[in-house]
Design a protein around this motif. Structure first.
Motif, PDB file in Angstrom:
ATOM      1  N   GLY A   4       0.944  -1.095  -0.015  1.00 25.90           N
ATOM      2  CA  GLY A   4       0.007  -0.032  -0.083  1.00 25.90           C
ATOM      3  C   GLY A   4       0.993   1.268  -0.035  1.00 25.90           C
ATOM      4  O   GLY A   4       0.591   2.104  -0.801  1.00 25.90           O
ATOM      5  N   LYS A   5       1.962   1.507   0.725  1.00 35.17           N
ATOM      6  CA  LYS A   5       2.827   2.462   0.820  1.00 35.17           C
ATOM      7  C   LYS A   5       3.469   2.491  -0.519  1.00 35.17           C
ATOM      8  O   LYS A   5       3.723   3.558  -0.917  1.00 35.17           O
ATOM      9  N   ILE A   6       3.934   1.613  -1.161  1.00 34.58           N
ATOM     10  CA  ILE A   6       4.627   1.488  -2.577  1.00 34.58           C
ATOM     11  C   ILE A   6       3.777   1.999  -3.699  1.00 34.58           C
ATOM     12  O   ILE A   6       3.964   2.905  -4.386  1.00 34.58           O
ATOM     13  N   PHE A   7       2.305   1.681  -3.406  1.00 38.78           N
ATOM     14  CA  PHE A   7       1.420   2.062  -4.326  1.00 38.78           C
ATOM     15  C   PHE A   7       1.056   3.587  -4.116  1.00 38.78           C
ATOM     16  O   PHE A   7       1.232   4.385  -5.131  1.00 38.78           O
ATOM     17  N   ARG A   8       1.069   4.021  -2.893  1.00 42.98           N
ATOM     18  CA  ARG A   8       0.899   5.410  -2.731  1.00 42.98           C
ATOM     19  C   ARG A   8       1.903   6.290  -3.200  1.00 42.98           C
ATOM     20  O   ARG A   8       1.858   7.291  -3.782  1.00 42.98           O
ATOM     21  N   GLY A  95      -6.364  -8.541  -0.320  1.00 42.85           N
ATOM     22  CA  GLY A  95      -5.031  -8.464  -0.702  1.00 42.85           C
ATOM     23  C   GLY A  95      -4.548  -7.063  -1.471  1.00 42.85           C
ATOM     24  O   GLY A  95      -3.405  -7.170  -2.116  1.00 42.85           O
ATOM     25  N   LEU A  96      -5.582  -6.538  -1.772  1.00 43.45           N
ATOM     26  CA  LEU A  96      -5.593  -5.438  -2.406  1.00 43.45           C
ATOM     27  C   LEU A  96      -4.662  -4.168  -1.656  1.00 43.45           C
ATOM     28  O   LEU A  96      -4.700  -3.986  -0.324  1.00 43.45           O
ATOM     29  N   ALA A  97      -3.938  -3.341  -2.501  1.00 41.99           N
ATOM     30  CA  ALA A  97      -3.382  -2.168  -1.784  1.00 41.99           C
ATOM     31  C   ALA A  97      -4.233  -1.038  -2.064  1.00 41.99           C
ATOM     32  O   ALA A  97      -3.751   0.153  -1.600  1.00 41.99           O
ATOM     33  N   GLY A  98      -5.336  -0.917  -2.722  1.00 41.18           N
ATOM     34  CA  GLY A  98      -6.151   0.051  -2.817  1.00 41.18           C
ATOM     35  C   GLY A  98      -7.464  -0.387  -3.735  1.00 41.18           C
ATOM     36  O   GLY A  98      -7.490  -1.412  -4.258  1.00 41.18           O
ATOM     37  N   CYS A  99      -8.371   0.664  -3.708  1.00 41.13           N
ATOM     38  CA  CYS A  99      -9.631   0.281  -4.512  1.00 41.13           C
ATOM     39  C   CYS A  99     -10.383   1.704  -4.512  1.00 41.13           C
ATOM     40  O   CYS A  99     -10.205   2.670  -4.216  1.00 41.13           O
ATOM     41  N   LYS A 133      -4.268  -1.935   9.284  1.00 44.52           N
ATOM     42  CA  LYS A 133      -2.871  -1.845   9.685  1.00 44.52           C
ATOM     43  C   LYS A 133      -1.815  -1.647   8.624  1.00 44.52           C
ATOM     44  O   LYS A 133      -0.911  -0.913   9.094  1.00 44.52           O
ATOM     45  N   HIS A 134      -2.212  -1.922   7.343  1.00 38.41           N
ATOM     46  CA  HIS A 134      -1.361  -1.504   6.367  1.00 38.41           C
ATOM     47  C   HIS A 134      -1.714  -0.419   5.572  1.00 38.41           C
ATOM     48  O   HIS A 134      -3.044  -0.026   5.502  1.00 38.41           O
ATOM     49  N   ASP A 135      -0.888   0.388   4.999  1.00 38.62           N
ATOM     50  CA  ASP A 135      -1.397   1.249   3.981  1.00 38.62           C
ATOM     51  C   ASP A 135      -2.094   1.060   2.963  1.00 38.62           C
ATOM     52  O   ASP A 135      -2.158  -0.087   2.426  1.00 38.62           O
TER      53      ASP A 135
END
Length: 264
Positions: A4-8, A95-99, A133-135
């Motif tokens: 998530g942080k990498i995606f951000r 398991g997604l980093a965003g939506c 918990k995660h970005d």
């Protein structure tokens, strides 16, 4: 690794995020080095022989587990603010980093949520994303231009309210010219996603202030268009010239064995 942080962090500069519709197209696009991929709700529906909007939330979440970093989750689990928040939790569990979540109701007679309700949904989703918990990168979508309401002022009003409510990325699909894109980007401070369309270039969009460029259903539509062209050639001409443009069998075999790239 917090994806998530990498995606951000990708949103610090302009990048293109294509939209595959199944595992095979995900692997093919990943082999080209794209830094992020996202689902296409329409593309996935078409691949299942369904119209856009007809895929259940459960089927879409299962699809998300297979293929992507971010997902177009349409209106999410339902109409309420609570269901918007539940959508974020389900996306993170997949398991997604965003939506992204839309302000489209799914009702053709009343296609866009009333303003205050749309903002409440975004606020609830943003609060849920911050509680993870995660970005997690939450994108709020203003759907006016896709549903016949070509009102740029109202669209900007919604995006500004979505930004204030806590959305990480703002998206108004259907903007048709660079001037409108530039106006939207200058009206907000959060990263803006724009859907590619004929006449746009990555360079022009970057100059207008866009941080993320997605393809929506364009790649799916293109693939179906090529299949239609091939079928018409076979049926009308009795020839198979389309095979000259086909991706080689061996290249696909190598890709799906895990050893191929676009340079092969």
């Amino acid at each position: 690794m917090d994806k998530g942080k990498i995606f951000r962090d990708l949103h610090a500069s302009t990048f293109v995020m294509p939209n595959p519709w199944d595992v095979g197209t995900t692997k093919l696009l990943a082999s080209f080095g794209f830094k992020a991929l996202a689902t296409t709700s329409a593309g996935f529906a078409f691949s299942r022989g369904l119209p856009d909007g007809a895929v259940t939330f459960e089927a879409m979440i299962h699809h998300c587990r297979e293929v992507t970093v971010s997902a177009d989750l349409e209106r999410g689990k339902g109409d309420s603010a609570e269901q918007a928040a539940e959508t974020i939790f389900a996306a993170e569990a997949a398991g997604l980093a965003g939506c992204s979540i839309e302000d489209h109701t799914g009702d053709l007679e009343y296609p866009i949520y009333e303003f205050s309700h749309a903002v409440e949904r975004v606020a609830a989703a943003a609060e849920a994303a911050r509680a993870l918990k995660h970005d997690f990168v939450f994108t709020a979508r203003a759907e006016n231009f896709l549903w016949g309401k070509t009102d740029l002022d109202d669209t900007i009003k919604r995006l500004q309210a979505f930004e204030k409510a806590g959305a990480d990325v703002l998206y108004a699909p259907g903007l048709s010219d660079i001037d409108a894109v530039r106006t939207v980007c200058s009206a907000v401070s959060k990263p803006v996603n724009v859907m590619a369309r004929p006449g746009f270039t990555v360079a022009d969009l970057a100059a207008a202030g866009v941080k993320r460029v997605s393809l929506g259903p364009w790649l799916t539509n293109f693939a179906f268009g090529m299949l239609e062209t091939a079928a018409r050639e076979i049926q009308q001409d009795g020839t198979f010239g389309f095979t000259r443009s086909a991706m080689p069998f061996g290249k696909l075999q190598a890709l799906f064995r895990g050893g191929g790239t676009e340079q092969d």
